[in-house]
Structure formats: structure tokens, C-alpha cells
Design an enzyme around this catalytic site. Structure first.
Site, short mmCIF file in Angstrom:
data_model
loop_
_atom_site.label_atom_id
_atom_site.label_comp_id
_atom_site.label_asym_id
_atom_site.label_seq_id
_atom_site.Cartn_x
_atom_site.Cartn_y
_atom_site.Cartn_z
N ARG A 223 0.75 27.36 84.84
CA ARG A 223 0.10 27.27 86.15
C ARG A 223 -0.67 25.95 86.22
NH1 ARG A 223 0.29 31.80 89.09
NH2 ARG A 223 0.77 33.78 88.05
N ILE B 250 14.23 34.36 89.67
CA ILE B 250 14.88 35.66 89.65
C ILE B 250 14.62 36.43 90.94
CG2 ILE B 250 14.74 35.78 87.13
CD1 ILE B 250 12.66 38.06 87.55
N ASP B 251 13.62 36.00 91.72
CA ASP B 251 13.31 36.70 92.97
C ASP B 251 14.39 36.48 94.04
OD1 ASP B 251 10.96 37.35 91.70
OD2 ASP B 251 9.78 35.81 92.70
N MET C 221 11.06 43.70 89.50
CA MET C 221 10.31 42.52 89.94
C MET C 221 10.92 42.02 91.25
SD MET C 221 9.50 40.54 86.36
CE MET C 221 8.11 39.62 87.02
N GLY C 222 10.43 40.88 91.73
CA GLY C 222 10.95 40.34 92.97
C GLY C 222 9.87 39.88 93.93
N ARG D 14 21.64 69.08 97.15
CA ARG D 14 23.08 68.80 97.08
C ARG D 14 23.64 69.02 95.68
NH1 ARG D 14 21.74 64.34 100.57
NH2 ARG D 14 21.73 62.89 98.81
N ARG E 281 9.17 60.83 86.84
CA ARG E 281 8.69 59.87 85.86
C ARG E 281 8.77 58.46 86.47
NH1 ARG E 281 7.69 64.14 84.24
NH2 ARG E 281 7.87 65.01 82.14
N HIS F 291 8.39 42.27 83.10
CA HIS F 291 8.90 40.97 82.65
C HIS F 291 10.10 41.07 81.73
CE1 HIS F 291 5.07 39.67 84.32
NE2 HIS F 291 5.54 38.44 84.30
#
Length: 323
Positions: free
Chosen positions: A72, A126-127, A169-170, A211, A247, A253
């Protein structure tokens, strides 16, 4: 002799190293000097540079993450920080910069371009939220990691007749969750692009139980209006409506890690070579991307800060397939 530098910025993505390798070797093939910048824009401001030879980027194409590192650098958002970066580049006689990263990273690259420095970006996140790109470096590998997790969870879910909330993630993009939901046969997907109604979601899980399904998989994007933990708390209060016990699994990550697949290795390689071609042609303020199956470019000004829309047809298809 032209001197260029390459850095990786923002979140790491499988395939970044393939792009670094391609930039270095295609640049060297042209007789240029290629410098690697460690730790992204932070290293750019502090002068953390290293001259790269062809052998320095050998044996990295199969590695996950980024061998140059990332960090960063809030100081780079200021004009003073960017001028410090320009000073470091000019001191070494470096004439151009390749920035491998996503939306935030390309915003920084565009700022450098506006200050008169030659910059070409490479779409890597990856987003998959970079406007103007169909798919960016790292998306395919991250998607396959999420899919493997869903396949494994289905086995234990069926054994115990459970529902699993699987959080991907995203950030603010639902692409990973949507595609993982479709490919993994999920009963529902929860995305940032659409408001989440927990009552309707509970009804869908209940219908799956009625169903006769042995399990229910609900894929939740981390940026959704209600994340997996919030949905789990709601369902705990209304468990009698579900039919299944519930659950939660947060992939987190783990989706960034591991070796890049063949698609991301080849995409990173092609985009890295394209970036060098752009520099050789004197282009600046563009991002090398894949669009409509072709390796091409999009202007920074037409891409940064713009949300990439989700495919409504794919979302509608996911709802149909879940029945």
C-alpha cells in the site's frame, strides 16, 4: 537504448509473474534495459529498483503472487508522492513505466501519464472489475480455486443434508461469485449488484429442500449488501424455514494463492508483450487488456473509476439453473 521499469501494484493475482517475465524479455529482445520496481508504488517513491536480465525472470512463470512484491502506498495519491516517484525514475534515466494491477493501480498509472510520463498499464485483478476488459489476469485461476472448494463442500453438505454459505472475494464486483455459482451448480448467488432479500433467499433454500435436494450451496460475494456472516445470523433465527442446517465457509485470500493456470500464464504473457509493443510505438495512457477475444488496449481515461457492469443475462441464467 531505451530504459523502462515494471511494477506490480494492488492485490496480487496469479499470472502477474508471467506478465513481468514477458515485459522483461520482450524489452531485452529490443535492446532495452528493463528495471523491476519492488513493492509497487512504495518502491517507486523510495527508489527500490533492480536491473532485470533474462535469467532473473527465469523460473517464475509458474509461481503465484508477484516476485516484485506489492504494498500500500497512500502517499502516492498525493502530487508530492508522485513527483518523488518521477524524480527516482528520472535519476536513473528511465523513460517509461509498465504498471500491472487493477482499478486503483491504473488510477495511479493514469496520474503519472497526466504528469507527462510514458505509462502503459496491464489489467490484473481477480475481481475482474476493470472497465473495458473482458477478463483480467488472475480471474480464471481464482475462479477455479473457488469452484474446487464448492465441489468439495458439496460432498460434505450432501452427507449431512446441510446448506453452505460460501463467501468469495471480489470486493464490489459479483463476477467471481456469479461464475462460481453457475459452474458449481449453486442453488443461489448473492451479489453486490442486487439488493439481498434474506426472506426470499430463505424461501429458495426451503424450496430446494422440498424438491428433495440433499444439500444447498449459496455463493455470496463479499461485497454484497448482506455478507455470509450477516446472512448466517439471520438464518439462525429462522432455521425452521430452511429445512437444512447451515454452515459458513469464507474462502478469503486462498483464492489469490497457488499456481496460475494455463489461461492466466498465457494471458499474462500476451498482455506483457502487448505493453512493450505499445511503449515501442510511443503510446501512453493505455491499458493492455483482453476484449472480445483479442489482445488490445483501452485508454486510462475511458476505464479508471468506472464500474464494470455485471451481465444481466448470466444472472438470470443462474436463477434458472438453480431450480
Amino acid at each position: 537504448m531505451k530504459r523502462i521499469a515494471v511494477l506490480t501494484s494492488g492485490g496480487d493475482a496469479p499470472g502477474m509473474n508471467a506478465a513481468i517475465r514477458a515485459v522483461a524479455r520482450t524489452g531485452i529482445d529490443r535492446g532495452w534495459e528493463v528495471y523491476g520496481v519492488h513493492h509497487g508504488y512504495k518502491g517507486l517513491m523510495s527508489g527500490d529498483f533492480r536491473l532485470l536480465g533474462a535469467r532473473d525472470v527465469g523460473g517464475i512463470i509458474q509461481l503465484g503472487g508477484t516476485v516484485l512484491g506489492s504494498a500500500r502506498a497512500p502517499e502516492f495519491k498525493t502530487e508530492e508522492g508522485r513527483r518523488e516517484a518521477l524524480r527516482e525514475l528520472n535519476q536513473r534515466g528511465i523513460e517509461a513505466l509498465v504498471v500491472i494491477g487493477g482499478n486503483g493501480s491504473q488510477t495511479g498509472a493514469y496520474a503519472m501519464h497526466q504528469m507527462g510520463f510514458q505509462v502503459v498499464g496491464i489489467g490484473s485483478t481477480i475481481d475482474n472489475d476493470l472497465f473495458g476488459a473482458d477478463i483480467t489476469i488472475g480471474v480464471d485461476t481464482a475462479l477455479n480455486i473457488a469452484l474446487e472448494a464448492i465441489d468439495r463442500l458439496k460432498v460434505t453438505a450432501s452427507s449431512h443434508q446441510r446448506a453452505f454459505l460460501v463467501e468469495t472475494m471480489g470486493r464490489n464486483s459479483g463476477y467471481l461469485a456469479l461464475m462460481a455459482g453457475i459452474a458449481g451448480g449453486a442453488e443461489a448467488v448473492v451479489l453486490p449488484e442486487f439488493e439481498t432479500n434474506p426472506e426470499l433467499l430463505a424461501d429458495e433454500i426451503r424450496l430446494a429442500y422440498e424438491r428433495g435436494k440433499a444439500h444447498a450451496i449459496i455463493v455470496v460475494a463479499e461485497g454484497a449488501s448482506l455478507d455470509a456472516q450477516e446472512l448466517a445470523r439471520y438464518f439462525a433465527e429462522h432455521e425452521e424455514k430452511l429445512g437444512f442446517s447451515l454452515r459458513v465457509t469464507q474462502l478469503g485470500h486462498v483464492q489469490r494463492g497457488g499456481m496460475p493456470g494455463a489461461f492466466d500464464r498465457t494471458l499474462g504473457t500476451r498482455l506483457g508483450a502487448k505493453a512493450v509493443t505499445c511503449l515501442d510505438a510511443g503510446e501512453s495512457g493505455v491499458i493492455a487488456v483482453q476484449r472480445a477475444g483479442e489482445i488490445t488496449t483501452v485508454k486510462h481515461e475511458d476505464s479508471v473509476g468506472k464500474p464494470r457492469p455485471l451481465d444481466q443475462d448470466l444472472y438470470d441464467l443462474a436463477r434458472v439453473l438453480a431450480k
